[in-house]
Design an enzyme around this catalytic site. Structure first.
Site, short mmCIF file in Angstrom:
data_model
loop_
_atom_site.label_atom_id
_atom_site.label_comp_id
_atom_site.label_asym_id
_atom_site.label_seq_id
_atom_site.Cartn_x
_atom_site.Cartn_y
_atom_site.Cartn_z
N ASP A 4 0.87 -1.16 0.00
CA ASP A 4 0.00 0.00 0.00
C ASP A 4 0.92 1.23 0.00
O ASP A 4 2.11 1.10 0.26
CB ASP A 4 -0.88 -0.03 1.26
CG ASP A 4 -1.69 1.23 1.44
OD1 ASP A 4 -2.28 1.69 0.46
OD2 ASP A 4 -1.72 1.74 2.57
N ASP A 6 -0.25 5.11 0.89
CA ASP A 6 -0.53 6.11 1.92
C ASP A 6 -0.52 5.50 3.32
O ASP A 6 -1.14 4.46 3.56
CB ASP A 6 -1.90 6.74 1.65
CG ASP A 6 -1.92 7.52 0.35
OD1 ASP A 6 -2.03 8.74 0.40
OD2 ASP A 6 -1.80 6.89 -0.73
N GLU A 13 -1.46 10.76 4.29
CA GLU A 13 -2.58 10.38 3.43
C GLU A 13 -2.65 11.45 2.35
O GLU A 13 -3.02 12.59 2.61
CB GLU A 13 -3.88 10.31 4.23
CG GLU A 13 -3.99 9.11 5.14
CD GLU A 13 -4.15 7.79 4.38
OE1 GLU A 13 -4.71 7.81 3.27
OE2 GLU A 13 -3.71 6.76 4.92
N GLY A 94 -5.17 2.82 -3.48
CA GLY A 94 -6.32 3.59 -3.89
C GLY A 94 -5.96 5.02 -4.24
O GLY A 94 -6.83 5.83 -4.54
N LYS A 142 -8.37 -4.06 -3.85
CA LYS A 142 -6.97 -4.49 -3.72
C LYS A 142 -6.86 -6.02 -3.77
O LYS A 142 -5.93 -6.56 -4.37
CB LYS A 142 -6.36 -3.94 -2.44
CG LYS A 142 -6.17 -2.43 -2.47
CD LYS A 142 -5.56 -1.89 -1.19
CE LYS A 142 -5.43 -0.37 -1.26
NZ LYS A 142 -4.87 0.20 -0.01
N ASP A 160 -1.90 -0.58 5.92
CA ASP A 160 -2.39 -0.09 7.21
C ASP A 160 -3.90 -0.16 7.38
O ASP A 160 -4.40 -0.05 8.50
CB ASP A 160 -1.97 1.38 7.40
CG ASP A 160 -2.71 2.31 6.44
OD1 ASP A 160 -3.53 3.12 6.93
OD2 ASP A 160 -2.51 2.22 5.24
#
Length: 208
Positions: A4, A6, A13, A94, A142, A160
């Protein structure tokens, strides 16, 4: 290994940061937390945030630069070590593709190894639309991407949020990361969980 971005590879973020630049930070950050903690469906939240932001090409260039300044401790070294060990490294996020590409460039990750949300602009560089057919606007997006990446290979995923945790049934190893933000649902359910700010423990789990 799939990362991932962020609050995992970078200590921020990105969409929230962009919202702060546009003076709508509180509104967007509240939506982010609801999605990351699993209180709202990802697809509903994502569309609402993008409708608020309408990010231009220039906005996303600035976000990409910010990402590159916010790498978590040992991120570059960990990615380099994995690649040296002949392990494929992917970004599954994302986040918005134009900004993610800038981050991938400094980490020497191929654009072909990125799954992110596509953004389209008009001829002047103003926001036009996102790809509403992209799987990553969904909570299970994902996991769907990882199925394609895996193709009968061993896959580890580190992230996370609950959208990352959703990959756990389809990967060999899921590793939660709480060095930037602790999501209790992820901490409680992850097979492994890294509490340190540094990503270095990931190497112990993967290479050992």
């Amino acid at each position: 290994v799939c990362f991932d971005v962020d609050s995992t590879l970078v200590a921020c973020e990105g969409v929230d940061w962009l919202a702060d630049q546009k003076k709508v930070g509180d509104q967007v950050r509240q939506l982010t937390e609801l999605a990351m903690n699993g209180d709202l469906q990802m697809e509903d939240v994502f569309r609402k945030k993008i409708d608020i932001l309408k990010p231009s090409k220039k906005d996303l260039e600035l976000l990409g630069e910010y990402y590159c300044s916010q790498l978590v401790e040992k991120a570059e070294e960990v990615v380099a070590s994995l690649k040296s060990a002949k392990i494929d490294v992917w970004l599954v996020t994302g986040g918005l593709l134009p900004a993610i590409l800038q981050l991938a460039n400094i980490l020497h990750i191929s654009p072909h190894n990125i799954h992110a949300n596509e953004v389209y602009f008009d001829p002047k560089g103003n926001y036009s639309r996102i790809n509403h057919n992209c799987t990553l606007i969904r909570t299970t997006g994902k996991a769907e991407c990882v199925k394609v990446i895996g193709n009968n290979k061993r896959v580890a995923f580190i992230g996370d949020s609950v959208t990352d945790l959703a990959t756990q049934p389809v990967v060999t190893t899921f590793i939660g990361y709480g060095g930037v933000a602790v999501r209790q649902k992820v901490k409680d359910n992850a097979e492994y969980y890294i509490k340190s700010r540094s990503l270095e423990p990931l190497l112990w789990l993967i290479l050992d």
